[in-house]
Design a protein around this motif. Structure first.
Motif, PDB file in Angstrom:
ATOM      1  N   MET A   1      53.933  41.419  46.028  1.00 39.19           N
ATOM      2  CA  MET A   1      53.072  42.248  45.209  1.00 39.19           C
ATOM      3  C   MET A   1      51.765  42.518  45.940  1.00 39.19           C
ATOM      4  N   SER A   2      51.294  43.729  45.841  1.00 41.79           N
ATOM      5  CA  SER A   2      50.070  44.105  46.527  1.00 41.79           C
ATOM      6  C   SER A   2      48.846  43.764  45.688  1.00 41.79           C
ATOM      7  N   LEU A   3      47.809  43.320  46.378  1.00 45.38           N
ATOM      8  CA  LEU A   3      46.525  42.985  45.758  1.00 45.38           C
ATOM      9  C   LEU A   3      45.534  44.078  46.114  1.00 45.38           C
ATOM     10  N   THR A   4      44.892  44.637  45.102  1.00 45.13           N
ATOM     11  CA  THR A   4      43.906  45.693  45.285  1.00 45.13           C
ATOM     12  C   THR A   4      42.633  45.308  44.543  1.00 45.13           C
ATOM     13  N   ILE A   5      41.491  45.533  45.168  1.00 46.57           N
ATOM     14  CA  ILE A   5      40.197  45.324  44.519  1.00 46.57           C
ATOM     15  C   ILE A   5      39.570  46.693  44.299  1.00 46.57           C
ATOM     16  N   ARG A   6      39.114  46.932  43.065  1.00 47.78           N
ATOM     17  CA  ARG A   6      38.461  48.200  42.738  1.00 47.78           C
ATOM     18  C   ARG A   6      37.110  47.937  42.092  1.00 47.78           C
ATOM     19  N   ARG A  49      32.419  45.651  26.309  1.00 49.22           N
ATOM     20  CA  ARG A  49      31.627  46.854  25.999  1.00 49.22           C
ATOM     21  C   ARG A  49      30.169  46.657  26.434  1.00 49.22           C
ATOM     22  N   GLY A  50      29.649  45.451  26.244  1.00 50.63           N
ATOM     23  CA  GLY A  50      28.299  45.139  26.713  1.00 50.63           C
ATOM     24  C   GLY A  50      28.203  45.209  28.228  1.00 50.63           C
ATOM     25  N   VAL A  51      29.221  44.704  28.916  1.00 48.98           N
ATOM     26  CA  VAL A  51      29.249  44.799  30.379  1.00 48.98           C
ATOM     27  C   VAL A  51      29.268  46.269  30.795  1.00 48.98           C
ATOM     28  N   ALA A  52      30.069  47.070  30.112  1.00 48.11           N
ATOM     29  CA  ALA A  52      30.154  48.504  30.441  1.00 48.11           C
ATOM     30  C   ALA A  52      28.790  49.182  30.312  1.00 48.11           C
ATOM     31  N   ARG A  53      28.041  48.806  29.290  1.00 51.53           N
ATOM     32  CA  ARG A  53      26.685  49.379  29.124  1.00 51.53           C
ATOM     33  C   ARG A  53      25.789  48.971  30.296  1.00 51.53           C
ATOM     34  N   ALA A  54      25.879  47.715  30.725  1.00 50.41           N
ATOM     35  CA  ALA A  54      25.064  47.243  31.849  1.00 50.41           C
ATOM     36  C   ALA A  54      25.476  47.923  33.155  1.00 50.41           C
ATOM     37  N   VAL A  55      26.768  48.169  33.329  1.00 54.26           N
ATOM     38  CA  VAL A  55      27.245  48.893  34.515  1.00 54.26           C
ATOM     39  C   VAL A  55      26.705  50.321  34.496  1.00 54.26           C
ATOM     40  N   ALA A  56      26.790  50.977  33.341  1.00 53.47           N
ATOM     41  CA  ALA A  56      26.303  52.357  33.212  1.00 53.47           C
ATOM     42  C   ALA A  56      24.802  52.443  33.478  1.00 53.47           C
ATOM     43  N   ALA A  57      24.069  51.393  33.135  1.00 51.77           N
ATOM     44  CA  ALA A  57      22.621  51.364  33.342  1.00 51.77           C
ATOM     45  C   ALA A  57      22.242  50.976  34.777  1.00 51.77           C
ATOM     46  N   GLY A  58      23.236  50.624  35.600  1.00 52.96           N
ATOM     47  CA  GLY A  58      22.956  50.230  36.978  1.00 52.96           C
ATOM     48  C   GLY A  58      22.463  48.804  37.116  1.00 52.96           C
ATOM     49  N   GLU A  59      22.603  48.012  36.052  1.00 53.77           N
ATOM     50  CA  GLU A  59      22.125  46.630  36.068  1.00 53.77           C
ATOM     51  C   GLU A  59      23.121  45.672  36.712  1.00 53.77           C
ATOM     52  N   ARG A  60      24.377  46.054  36.752  1.00 57.49           N
ATOM     53  CA  ARG A  60      25.395  45.200  37.349  1.00 57.49           C
ATOM     54  C   ARG A  60      26.539  46.037  37.876  1.00 57.49           C
ATOM     55  N   LEU A  61      27.301  45.439  38.784  1.00 59.49           N
ATOM     56  CA  LEU A  61      28.513  46.046  39.317  1.00 59.49           C
ATOM     57  C   LEU A  61      29.697  45.237  38.810  1.00 59.49           C
ATOM     58  N   LEU A  62      30.799  45.916  38.589  1.00 54.45           N
ATOM     59  CA  LEU A  62      32.014  45.289  38.064  1.00 54.45           C
ATOM     60  C   LEU A  62      33.168  45.586  39.004  1.00 54.45           C
ATOM     61  N   PHE A  63      33.906  44.539  39.341  1.00 52.68           N
ATOM     62  CA  PHE A  63      35.076  44.665  40.206  1.00 52.68           C
ATOM     63  C   PHE A  63      36.286  44.094  39.482  1.00 52.68           C
ATOM     64  N   VAL A  64      37.455  44.691  39.724  1.00 52.83           N
ATOM     65  CA  VAL A  64      38.700  44.142  39.203  1.00 52.83           C
ATOM     66  C   VAL A  64      39.672  43.942  40.347  1.00 52.83           C
ATOM     67  N   ALA A  65      40.505  42.923  40.201  1.00 53.11           N
ATOM     68  CA  ALA A  65      41.617  42.678  41.103  1.00 53.11           C
ATOM     69  C   ALA A  65      42.879  43.094  40.371  1.00 53.11           C
ATOM     70  N   GLU A  66      43.680  43.881  41.043  1.00 51.85           N
ATOM     71  CA  GLU A  66      44.964  44.289  40.482  1.00 51.85           C
ATOM     72  C   GLU A  66      46.074  43.777  41.377  1.00 51.85           C
ATOM     73  N   ILE A  67      47.067  43.201  40.763  1.00 54.10           N
ATOM     74  CA  ILE A  67      48.242  42.738  41.479  1.00 54.10           C
ATOM     75  C   ILE A  67      49.416  43.532  40.930  1.00 54.10           C
ATOM     76  N   GLY A  68      50.059  44.291  41.801  1.00 56.43           N
ATOM     77  CA  GLY A  68      51.151  45.139  41.356  1.00 56.43           C
ATOM     78  C   GLY A  68      50.720  46.152  40.317  1.00 56.43           C
ATOM     79  N   GLY A  69      49.462  46.595  40.393  1.00 58.16           N
ATOM     80  CA  GLY A  69      48.952  47.591  39.468  1.00 58.16           C
ATOM     81  C   GLY A  69      48.406  47.053  38.164  1.00 58.16           C
ATOM     82  N   ALA A  70      48.539  45.761  37.905  1.00 61.53           N
ATOM     83  CA  ALA A  70      48.047  45.156  36.658  1.00 61.53           C
ATOM     84  C   ALA A  70      46.772  44.364  36.934  1.00 61.53           C
ATOM     85  N   VAL A  71      45.801  44.466  36.031  1.00 60.60           N
ATOM     86  CA  VAL A  71      44.547  43.731  36.183  1.00 60.60           C
ATOM     87  C   VAL A  71      44.833  42.229  36.086  1.00 60.60           C
TER      88      VAL A  71
END
Length: 171
Positions: A1-6, A49-71
């Motif tokens: 399975m492939s590992l992808t970071i986005r 949802r709170g994290v999403a607001r902080a990301v939109a405000a530029g206060e934090r960055l969010l990364f996800v790891a996907e294995i085989g396309g699943a988070v």
């Protein structure tokens, strides 16, 4: 399975549900990440949802790891710091689903966050953890252990837990 970071700049409902599932799995597995049992999916969604607001405000960055396309995991880089700490950022909520642990997802997430911190001009990162598995990962990645704070938080099912405080200078 492939590992992808986005890097994630906005959360749609599907991604929100996937991240809520990762958080729920980690809490169910006993991770001391700020939540107590019983832990409802609505709590996880509200958190993201709170994290999403902080990301939109530029206060934090969010990364996800996907294995085989699943988070399978996530980490946050908290950029917003007091005025006298523009050189610093904080790693927050490195979460990897139990089934995906030891897949390289945690290391890949940390490397992505560190790279983004460098690109943002940060020279110092800090984090804390109650996890011995995470402790081994951080030490392997060159983080320095500052010390232990006893009885810092609670396990999801109760009982006090120590936290370990780490830092890493970025060069």
């Amino acid at each position: 399975m492939s590992l992808t970071i986005r890097r994630i700049d906005s959360l749609d409902e599907g991604l929100l549900a996937s991240l809520a599932g990762v958080l729920g799995d980690c809490v169910a597995g006993g991770a001391s990440v700020g939540f107590m049992n019983p832990f409802a999916p609505e709590q996880a969604q509200a958190f993201w949802r709170g994290v999403a607001r902080a990301v939109a405000a530029g206060e934090r960055l969010l990364f996800v790891a996907e294995i085989g396309g699943a988070v399978a995991g996530t980490v946050q880089l908290v950029l917003a710091q007091p005025d006298n700490q523009p050189h610093r950022a904080e790693i927050s909520k490195l979460l990897v689903q139990r089934a995906a642990r030891r897949s390289g997802a945690g290391e890949a997430l940390m490397r992505a966050a560190e790279s983004a911190a460098r690109a943002a001009g940060k020279t110092l990162l800090v984090l804390d953890t109650a996890s011995s598995d995470a402790e081994r990962l951080y030490l392997r990645l060159g983080w320095e252990l500052c010390g232990t704070i006893p009885d810092y938080a609670m396990w999801p099912d109760g009982g006090l837990v120590d936290t370990l405080v780490f830092y890493k200078r970025l060069v």
